[in-house]
Design a protein around this motif. Sequence first.
Motif, PDB file in Angstrom:
ATOM      1  N   PRO A   1       0.722  -1.292   0.094  1.00  0.00           N
ATOM      2  CA  PRO A   1      -0.059   0.185   0.038  1.00  0.00           C
ATOM      3  C   PRO A   1       0.892   1.384  -0.041  1.00  0.00           C
ATOM      4  O   PRO A   1       0.315   2.333  -0.377  1.00  0.00           O
ATOM      5  CB  PRO A   1      -1.047  -0.103   1.362  1.00  0.00           C
ATOM      6  N   LEU A   2       2.103   1.189   0.462  1.00  0.00           N
ATOM      7  CA  LEU A   2       2.996   2.364   0.383  1.00  0.00           C
ATOM      8  C   LEU A   2       3.228   3.056  -0.911  1.00  0.00           C
ATOM      9  O   LEU A   2       2.888   4.222  -0.990  1.00  0.00           O
ATOM     10  CB  LEU A   2       4.282   2.044   0.801  1.00  0.00           C
ATOM     11  N   PHE A   3       3.048   2.048  -1.908  1.00  0.00           N
ATOM     12  CA  PHE A   3       3.417   2.647  -3.438  1.00  0.00           C
ATOM     13  C   PHE A   3       2.045   3.522  -3.820  1.00  0.00           C
ATOM     14  O   PHE A   3       2.318   4.322  -4.711  1.00  0.00           O
ATOM     15  CB  PHE A   3       3.448   1.256  -4.338  1.00  0.00           C
ATOM     16  N   ASP A   4       0.876   3.078  -3.398  1.00  0.00           N
ATOM     17  CA  ASP A   4      -0.067   3.870  -3.662  1.00  0.00           C
ATOM     18  C   ASP A   4      -0.099   5.302  -3.243  1.00  0.00           C
ATOM     19  O   ASP A   4      -0.212   6.362  -3.796  1.00  0.00           O
ATOM     20  CB  ASP A   4      -1.501   3.146  -3.112  1.00  0.00           C
ATOM     21  N   ASP A   5       0.349   5.478  -1.973  1.00  0.00           N
ATOM     22  CA  ASP A   5       0.672   6.934  -1.323  1.00  0.00           C
ATOM     23  C   ASP A   5       1.566   7.607  -1.884  1.00  0.00           C
ATOM     24  O   ASP A   5       1.437   8.785  -2.354  1.00  0.00           O
ATOM     25  CB  ASP A   5       1.268   6.776   0.141  1.00  0.00           C
ATOM     26  N   VAL A   6       2.984   7.010  -2.283  1.00  0.00           N
ATOM     27  CA  VAL A   6       3.928   7.580  -3.078  1.00  0.00           C
ATOM     28  C   VAL A   6       3.258   8.082  -4.705  1.00  0.00           C
ATOM     29  O   VAL A   6       3.634   9.080  -5.096  1.00  0.00           O
ATOM     30  CB  VAL A   6       5.097   6.617  -3.278  1.00  0.00           C
ATOM     31  N   SER A   7       2.542   7.068  -5.280  1.00  0.00           N
ATOM     32  CA  SER A   7       2.022   7.520  -6.516  1.00  0.00           C
ATOM     33  C   SER A   7       0.944   8.699  -6.447  1.00  0.00           C
ATOM     34  O   SER A   7       1.109   9.499  -7.256  1.00  0.00           O
ATOM     35  CB  SER A   7       1.246   6.157  -7.014  1.00  0.00           C
TER      36      SER A   7
ATOM     37  N   TRP B   1       7.560   7.080 -15.062  1.00  0.00           N
ATOM     38  CA  TRP B   1       8.362   5.480 -14.953  1.00  0.00           C
ATOM     39  C   TRP B   1       7.770   5.137 -13.699  1.00  0.00           C
ATOM     40  O   TRP B   1       7.600   3.772 -13.872  1.00  0.00           O
ATOM     41  CB  TRP B   1       9.778   6.119 -14.731  1.00  0.00           C
ATOM     42  N   PHE B   2       7.542   5.614 -12.495  1.00  0.00           N
ATOM     43  CA  PHE B   2       7.165   4.798 -11.253  1.00  0.00           C
ATOM     44  C   PHE B   2       5.808   4.289 -11.499  1.00  0.00           C
ATOM     45  O   PHE B   2       5.365   2.973 -11.379  1.00  0.00           O
ATOM     46  CB  PHE B   2       7.106   6.066 -10.243  1.00  0.00           C
ATOM     47  N   ASN B   3       4.824   4.946 -12.028  1.00  0.00           N
ATOM     48  CA  ASN B   3       3.534   4.711 -12.051  1.00  0.00           C
ATOM     49  C   ASN B   3       3.388   3.424 -13.357  1.00  0.00           C
ATOM     50  O   ASN B   3       2.633   2.516 -13.023  1.00  0.00           O
ATOM     51  CB  ASN B   3       2.615   5.611 -12.741  1.00  0.00           C
ATOM     52  N   ALA B   4       4.282   3.485 -14.393  1.00  0.00           N
ATOM     53  CA  ALA B   4       4.444   2.622 -15.270  1.00  0.00           C
ATOM     54  C   ALA B   4       4.792   1.089 -14.750  1.00  0.00           C
ATOM     55  O   ALA B   4       4.231   0.025 -15.015  1.00  0.00           O
ATOM     56  CB  ALA B   4       5.095   2.961 -16.537  1.00  0.00           C
ATOM     57  N   GLN B   5       5.784   1.220 -14.159  1.00  0.00           N
ATOM     58  CA  GLN B   5       6.460   0.137 -13.410  1.00  0.00           C
ATOM     59  C   GLN B   5       5.398  -0.577 -12.374  1.00  0.00           C
ATOM     60  O   GLN B   5       5.232  -1.785 -12.057  1.00  0.00           O
ATOM     61  CB  GLN B   5       7.700   0.407 -12.486  1.00  0.00           C
TER      62      GLN B   5
END
Length: 212
Positions: A183-189, A201-205
């Motif tokens: 879930p951390l990645f959703d916060d970063v996104s 790049w981050f969202n594509a990966q």
Amino acid sequence: MQLNRPFATVTPTLDGDVLAVLASADVPFTIGQVRRILTHASGEGIRKVLNRLTSQGVVQHDEVGRTHTYRLNTEHLAAEPIMALSRLNSTFLSRLEQHLDRWGSTLRYAAVFGSAATGRMRLDSDIDLFLVRAAGSGDDVDDVWEQRLTELARLVTAWTGNDGRIVEYTEGEFHAAAAAGEPLFDDVSKQGLTVAGTRAWFNAQLRSARRS
């Protein structure tokens, strides 16, 4: 410090918060408009601050009919340091970008996340940094990377007074954690402030890993 309250670094009073509002845009503000931004302050308190700053010449006061407006006097001798203080958040992000740019291709992506990104910092808040390291390494590369992380944490504290908390992933670890629904990645996104690489790049990966 609180990046969302830059003037608190030099004054704990309402004066700093009012100056931050006036410095945010080169337009006149009414007391009511300032109060809608500074919800913790009373209209009378804001009026007293504006009158005091007007008497110092830092603020220009105009009256049209029954409407009183106030704006920062950008020609005042104190205007330059006031504007510099108001830009502490963007200055911090620029310093991070410049520092991380020297890391080269080893760093694929970096972002500030958490309270420093959302404007909800407390005085004792950590400054959270998210890093993705490029694939491929050896012992020498690992040593350099660790040294860079240590120096980055030191610089964040030196620049702000807050502890730097670094969350790092290799590309492989990032893909595995994304596929598992970290879930951390959703916060970063959604809320992260990119300081190295690109959000695209981050969202594509992230999408690619979750599809797999």
